[in-house]
Design an enzyme around this catalytic site. Structure first.
Site, mmCIF file in Angstrom:
data_model
loop_
_atom_site.group_PDB
_atom_site.id
_atom_site.type_symbol
_atom_site.label_atom_id
_atom_site.label_comp_id
_atom_site.label_asym_id
_atom_site.label_seq_id
_atom_site.Cartn_x
_atom_site.Cartn_y
_atom_site.Cartn_z
ATOM 1 N N CYS A 105 0.925 -1.052 0.081
ATOM 2 C CA CYS A 105 -0.076 -0.022 -0.010
ATOM 3 C C CYS A 105 0.933 1.257 0.011
ATOM 4 O O CYS A 105 0.648 2.207 -0.914
ATOM 5 C CB CYS A 105 -0.889 0.006 1.128
ATOM 6 S SG CYS A 105 -2.124 1.422 1.426
ATOM 7 N N CYS A 106 1.887 1.258 0.910
ATOM 8 C CA CYS A 106 2.823 2.254 0.970
ATOM 9 C C CYS A 106 3.476 2.651 -0.416
ATOM 10 O O CYS A 106 3.623 3.756 -0.978
ATOM 11 C CB CYS A 106 3.857 2.267 2.046
ATOM 12 S SG CYS A 106 3.281 2.951 3.632
ATOM 13 N N CYS A 187 -1.040 8.216 7.447
ATOM 14 C CA CYS A 187 -2.562 7.981 7.038
ATOM 15 C C CYS A 187 -3.256 7.648 8.296
ATOM 16 O O CYS A 187 -2.852 6.940 8.997
ATOM 17 C CB CYS A 187 -2.508 7.045 6.055
ATOM 18 S SG CYS A 187 -1.680 7.310 4.547
ATOM 19 N N CYS A 190 -3.498 4.095 9.894
ATOM 20 C CA CYS A 190 -1.909 3.593 10.232
ATOM 21 C C CYS A 190 -1.355 4.253 11.074
ATOM 22 O O CYS A 190 -0.071 4.379 11.331
ATOM 23 C CB CYS A 190 -1.018 3.254 9.116
ATOM 24 S SG CYS A 190 -1.810 2.391 7.705
ATOM 25 N N CYS A 213 7.767 3.967 5.862
ATOM 26 C CA CYS A 213 6.820 3.743 4.663
ATOM 27 C C CYS A 213 7.708 3.335 3.364
ATOM 28 O O CYS A 213 6.985 2.977 2.635
ATOM 29 C CB CYS A 213 6.197 5.100 4.468
ATOM 30 S SG CYS A 213 7.094 6.569 4.137
HETATM 31 S S1 SF4 Z 1 0.324 4.451 5.549
HETATM 32 FE FE1 SF4 Z 1 -1.011 2.925 5.626
HETATM 33 S S2 SF4 Z 1 -2.703 3.765 4.371
HETATM 34 FE FE2 SF4 Z 1 -1.052 5.058 4.040
HETATM 35 S S3 SF4 Z 1 -0.021 4.250 2.296
HETATM 36 FE FE3 SF4 Z 1 0.912 3.366 4.152
HETATM 37 S S4 SF4 Z 1 -0.065 1.263 4.363
HETATM 38 FE FE4 SF4 Z 1 -1.609 2.633 2.793
#
Ligand code: SF4
Length: 222
Positions: A105-106, A187, A190, A213
């Protein structure tokens, strides 16, 4: 003397910023508008920085973070605030990849948009606001980090207490979540507020075995 070999932990961050501007006039600043980021923007303004402040909108930021961005853009109009959007098509893995695959996701929502932008702009150096006392993983941070492009860390030696005192003295538009215990704000899925005695980044990716991240650490780091 404004040269890295004359610097010490006590060197004023503005000296470091001015040096970067002289040596690398195409430097860019990246920011997530945490306390560190807000302080760095203010110090950079005093040092004469008028370049870009680049932020990645992952689609999962707190409203307070987006409002902080707007307040900063209005206050520091001599800088150009650039917002990159993850701009992702519907995800085949579902809308909550941050639960099942936070690294992926990151990588998709944060690292890829910024890497693509930097590949196009190709700045020689990146100003950023990381500091040693944010986390044990950052304890060895110095003012300069060589790499694919130079990373310049003017706040490397400033403590949280110094940052807070500076922000109060300058009446900076700090993200209001910070004063509620969100010492590091990413985010919303998280991030949680930290508990007394925890390090600043302890509230990031709790229980997911993840501390960064990927922007600054890992094989796809900037
Ligand atoms: S901090 Fe969490 S929601 Fe944001 S990009 Fe990374 S995994 Fe995705």
């Amino acid at each position: 003397m404004n040269a890295p070999d004359a610097w010490s932990a006590e060197t004023d961050p503005r000296v470091v910023i001015r040096w970067a501007m002289e040596e690398y006039p195409d430097s860019l600043m990246t920011s997530a508008f945490n306390l560190n980021g807000v302080v760095l923007i203010d110090l950079a303004a005093q040092a004469g920085y008028t370049g870009e402040v680049v932020f990645v909108d992952t689609g999962y930021h707190f409203p307070e973070t987006l409002q902080t961005r707007e307040r900063l853009a209005a206050r520091y109009s001599q800088m150009r605030f650039v917002t990159l959007s993850a701009g992702l098509a519907p995800e085949p893995w579902g809308e909550e990849r941050y639960r099942s695959d936070p690294d992926g996701c990151c990588a998709a929502r944060k690292v890829a948009p910024l890497r693509e932008y930097l590949a196009r702009k190709n700045p020689s150096a990146l100003l950023n606001a990381r500091s040693r006392d944010q986390a044990a993983t950052r304890a060895g941070l110095g003012f300069l980090e060589p790499g694919e492009r130079l990373r310049v860390n003017p706040l490397a030696y400033w403590t949280r207490e110094q940052l807070e005192a500076y922000a109060r003295t300058r009446d900076l538009p700090v993200n209001p979540l910070y004063w509620s215990g969100f010492l590091s704000i990413g985010c919303w899925p998280c991030t949680r507020a930290v508990r007394p005695g925890e390090e600043a980044r302890a509230g990031r990716w709790e229980g997911q075995g993840k501390t960064e991240c990927g922007l600054w650490v890992g094989e796809k780091a900037l």
